[in-house]
Design an enzyme around this catalytic site. Structure first.
Site, short mmCIF file in Angstrom:
data_model
loop_
_atom_site.label_atom_id
_atom_site.label_comp_id
_atom_site.label_asym_id
_atom_site.label_seq_id
_atom_site.Cartn_x
_atom_site.Cartn_y
_atom_site.Cartn_z
N CYS B 110 0.88 -1.16 0.00
CA CYS B 110 0.00 0.00 0.00
C CYS B 110 0.92 1.21 0.00
CB CYS B 110 -0.92 0.04 1.21
SG CYS B 110 -1.83 1.60 1.32
N CYS B 113 -0.69 4.27 2.45
CA CYS B 113 -0.52 4.14 3.91
C CYS B 113 -0.21 2.69 4.25
CB CYS B 113 -1.72 4.69 4.67
SG CYS B 113 -3.34 4.17 4.09
N SER B 114 -1.23 1.89 4.52
CA SER B 114 -0.96 0.51 4.92
C SER B 114 -2.21 -0.32 4.75
CB SER B 114 -0.52 0.47 6.37
OG SER B 114 -1.52 1.11 7.14
N CYS B 115 -2.99 -0.06 3.71
CA CYS B 115 -4.22 -0.84 3.48
C CYS B 115 -3.83 -2.31 3.35
CB CYS B 115 -4.92 -0.34 2.23
SG CYS B 115 -5.42 1.40 2.38
#
Lengths: 104, 207
Positions: B110, B113-115
């Site tokens: 991602c 961000c950090s999906c």
């Protein structure tokens, strides 16, 4: 088998994560809006240096949540600072081993 | 350096780090306003710490390896099946399943961000959230994968999938050689978290 890494490196990482998920489920913001805001904070913090996936990451997360809450009129900066200072004082004045509570 | 400093006796409760106090402040304010339920926070933490993790994704992968009809259905329309298995909800509403083949290796990131597919893999590991991984795996995937100990043969192409707040990916690693006689339950144990992100392979049996 190796011991797996802890899911959250620090208790506050878990707390701020849970708080955000809960507020999202209560309808305070959509997840795509959250991801956009959080991504922008990460990008801004990451200009100066390479961020790690632990404290750096959750510091950006917390800053984003504070901004969302401030803009939504749910918790302003002055109030947050006052309550933060009250918690600090509570920790410093509570004997070790006793539960820490905010003074009324 | 003085060594008679007796701070470690902690006459008072141990002061949490500054951001932890800010989080506590938010919790206090929002609880007082009736905007949050502290018990719900505990339950969310318990869920991700103890109940949801890569074992969910591993069950999906093992079933895809074992059941051709299930595999075909997962590749075309995974959501009804995932709902049926109970691997549905927060951040797993729109899953896309990408399958490794002898020709193609898939890896997920991602960049924003950090999906990450929480219902199938739980909370992402620290490295998935780091700038180092997020910025580099798109630019130089082979090099990053090599750092994970994954040296891909030259003829194999690498496809990098960038997650979004809406779409999450699960990599189905190739089924290892020598697993033909293994049951679905036995196969589950071979499917690592990293193999479902694409930074690893499924374990060899007996490894």
């Amino acid at each position: 088998m190796n011991q797996p890494d802890p899911v959250f490196e620090a208790p506050w990482h878990a707390q701020v994560f849970a708080l955000t998920v809960h507020l999202h489920e209560r309808g305070l913001f959509t997840w795509p809006d959250w991801a956009t805001g959080f991504g922008a904070t990460l990008a801004r913090h990451g200009l100066e240096r390479e961020l790690n996936g632990g404290d750096d990451y959750f510091n950006a997360w917390l800053e984003t949540l504070e901004t969302v809450l401030r803009e939504a009129g749910k918790a302003d900066a002055v109030q947050v600072e006052a309550v933060r200072a009250a918690w600090e004082e509570a920790y410093l004045s509570t004997p070790h081993g006793q539960p820490v509570r905010l003074a009324d | 350096m003085p060594h008679d400093h007796s701070d470690h006796d902690h006459p008072h409760a141990l002061l949490p780090p500054e951001p932890a106090l800010r989080v506590k402040a938010l919790e206090t304010i929002l609880t007082e306003k009736g905007l949050i339920d502290p018990a719900a926070l505990d339950e969310i933490i318990d869920t991700y710490q103890n109940k949801i993790g890569p074992q969910n994704g591993a069950r999906v992968v093992a079933k895809m390896w074992s059941d051709p009809a299930f595999r075909a259905a997962m590749l075309s329309d995974p959501m009804p099946l995932l709902e049926e298995m109970g691997f549905y909800g927060r951040q797993g509403e729109h899953m896309v399943i990408v399958e490794n083949t002898p020709e193609v290796h898939n890896v997920v990131v991602c960049t924003l961000c950090s999906c990450y597919p929480w219902p199938l893999l739980g909370i992402p590991p620290g490295w998935y959230k780091s700038d180092a991984y997020r910025s580099r795996v798109v630019r130089e995937p082979r090099k990053v994968l090599a750092e994970f100990g994954l040296d891909l043969p030259e003829g194999k192409s690498v496809r990098v999938w960038d997650s979004t707040a809406e779409i999450r990916y699960l990599v189905v690693p190739e089924r290892p050689e020598g697993t033909e006689g293994m049951s679905e339950e036995e196969l589950v144990a071979l499917v690592t978290r990293d193999s479902m992100i694409g930074t690893g392979l499924a374990q060899e049996p007996g490894a």
